[in-house]
Design an enzyme around this catalytic site. Structure first.
Site, PDB file in Angstrom:
ATOM      1  CG  HIS A  61       3.491  -1.766  -5.613  1.00 43.76           C
ATOM      2  ND1 HIS A  61       3.812  -2.612  -6.654  1.00 43.76           N
ATOM      3  CD2 HIS A  61       4.457  -1.968  -4.669  1.00 43.76           C
ATOM      4  CE1 HIS A  61       4.906  -3.287  -6.364  1.00 43.76           C
ATOM      5  NE2 HIS A  61       5.325  -2.906  -5.162  1.00 43.76           N
ATOM      6  CG  ASP A  65      11.161  -2.944  -6.197  1.00 39.43           C
ATOM      7  OD1 ASP A  65      10.439  -2.267  -5.452  1.00 39.43           O
ATOM      8  OD2 ASP A  65      11.046  -4.184  -6.308  1.00 39.43           O
ATOM      9  CG  HIS A  66       7.459  -2.510  -8.500  1.00 37.97           C
ATOM     10  ND1 HIS A  66       7.044  -3.584  -9.259  1.00 37.97           N
ATOM     11  CD2 HIS A  66       8.022  -3.044  -7.391  1.00 37.97           C
ATOM     12  CE1 HIS A  66       7.340  -4.707  -8.634  1.00 37.97           C
ATOM     13  NE2 HIS A  66       7.932  -4.405  -7.493  1.00 37.97           N
ATOM     14  CG  HIS A 133       2.806  -5.807  -1.865  1.00 34.05           C
ATOM     15  ND1 HIS A 133       3.587  -6.851  -1.401  1.00 34.05           N
ATOM     16  CD2 HIS A 133       3.675  -4.810  -2.196  1.00 34.05           C
ATOM     17  CE1 HIS A 133       4.856  -6.503  -1.471  1.00 34.05           C
ATOM     18  NE2 HIS A 133       4.939  -5.266  -1.932  1.00 34.05           N
ATOM     19  CG  ASP A 196       6.098  -6.466  -5.511  1.00 31.68           C
ATOM     20  OD1 ASP A 196       6.426  -6.959  -6.598  1.00 31.68           O
ATOM     21  OD2 ASP A 196       6.856  -5.757  -4.831  1.00 31.68           O
ATOM     22  CG  HIS A 254       9.618  -8.854  -8.253  1.00 32.52           C
ATOM     23  ND1 HIS A 254       9.628  -9.270  -6.947  1.00 32.52           N
ATOM     24  CD2 HIS A 254       9.577  -7.508  -8.219  1.00 32.52           C
ATOM     25  CE1 HIS A 254       9.592  -8.224  -6.140  1.00 32.52           C
ATOM     26  NE2 HIS A 254       9.567  -7.135  -6.899  1.00 32.52           N
TER      27      HIS A 254
END
Length: 306
Positions: A61, A65-66, A133, A196, A254
């Site tokens: 996604h 942070d990804h 999510h 997530d 994570h």
């Protein structure tokens, strides 16, 4: 070689010991980079892996942070003059963000954008499932085709040896002997990547029978209310996914910055993970796939992959 290189294990807030997300799966001739957060390019240097190994990039996604490390990784590939195509897989709902990140990177590589919007195979052996999510999110599953493992006693009984073994494997039959007569089925190895998400069917489907399952583990079981609020997993929920899916190995990552140590999280997951071997990842870990039996296997060594 099949190996997972852990480049970062932090969630939204990095720490002195944890970089933002980043995971490089070395799978035979492919290098699949999952969720490159900030600092991924530098972490690859620390891990001793060349950016030129990257052949695919998979985003679950478009939370920062990804994916905020994507421009740096792409620019490094251009700087290193990578000639092979690089496929970038991502949820179609994140198209605007992905294109913005690509636009600020250095051009010069053969980058192929491959958005997806539904469950299914997106490349040979690589499939996605939707997760639950706050924005459109998909997990990934890589599966090797099933094959067969030669049983040495059956070869000897059939009188097949030397170059004829390779010929039988290549052609499937040698005289009156079929490959099925001297071998047993061997399930292909499976890798699953679940980031997530709250607990959902998609996560279990991805993890089903995985030899190596990587899941987010943002919160402790003591903070389940926060996990519910932000649609993340607790350690115990991550373990439950592995247990329900029959995964062999569970790698947790994570982690929220509120947990300086991960031993308790690992323990919470282990208590609910069934027979899975549970490990809390640390930055720069290198995790090999579980051993499976080689091509020359005895009659007494038939159960499982090793």
């Amino acid at each position: 070689m099949r190996e997972l290189v852990v480049l970062g294990t932090a969630s939204q807030v990095p720490t002195r010991a944890r970089n933002h997300n980043g995971y490089l799966l070395l799978w035979d001739g492919e290098g699949i980079l999952f969720d490159p957060g900030e600092g991924t390019q530098r972490q690859m240097i620390h891990a001793g892996v060349a950016a030129t190994k990257v052949t695919r990039i998979c985003l679950t996604h478009v939370h920062g942070d990804h994916c905020y490390g994507l421009p740096g990784v792409l620019s490094r590939l251009a700087l290193d003059r990578v000639e092979h195509p690089v496929h970038l897989h991502y949820p179609a709902s994140g198209e605007e963000v992905v294109r913005a990140l690509v636009a600020v990177s250095t051009p010069g590589i053969d980058l192929r954008l491959v958005p997806h919007g539904a469950a299914g195979e997106i490349a040979p052996g690589l499939a996605v499932e939707p997760l639950r999510h706050r924005i459109g999110t998909f997990g990934y599953r890589l599966a090797e085709p099933d094959g067969r493992t030669i049983v040495r006693e059956r070869l000897a009984a059939a009188g097949i040896r030397g170059p004829d073994v390779a010929r039988l494997q290549r052609e499937g039959r040698l005289g009156g002997v079929r490959i099925e007569d001297v071998s047993v089925p061997r399930r292909g190895q499976r890798f699953a990547f679940v980031m997530d998400t709250a607990p959902c069917e998609g996560a279990v489907a991805l993890a089903e029978g995985a030899d190596l399952l990587v899941t987010e583990c943002t919160f402790s079981d003591d903070d389940v209310a926060l996990a519910d609020q932000y649609l993340h997993l607790t350690a115990g929920q991550a373990g439950s996914i592995a247990g329900a899916a029959g995964a062999r190995n569970l790698v947790l990552t994570h982690f929220s910055s509120r947990y300086p140590e991960t031993a308790e999280l690992e323990g919470q997951a282990r208590r609910r993970a069934g027979n899975a071997v549970v490990r809390a990842a640390a930055d720069l870990d290198r995790i090999g796939f579980p051993r499976r039996r080689g091509a020359w296997m005895g009659e007494g060594d038939r159960d499982g992959d090793g």
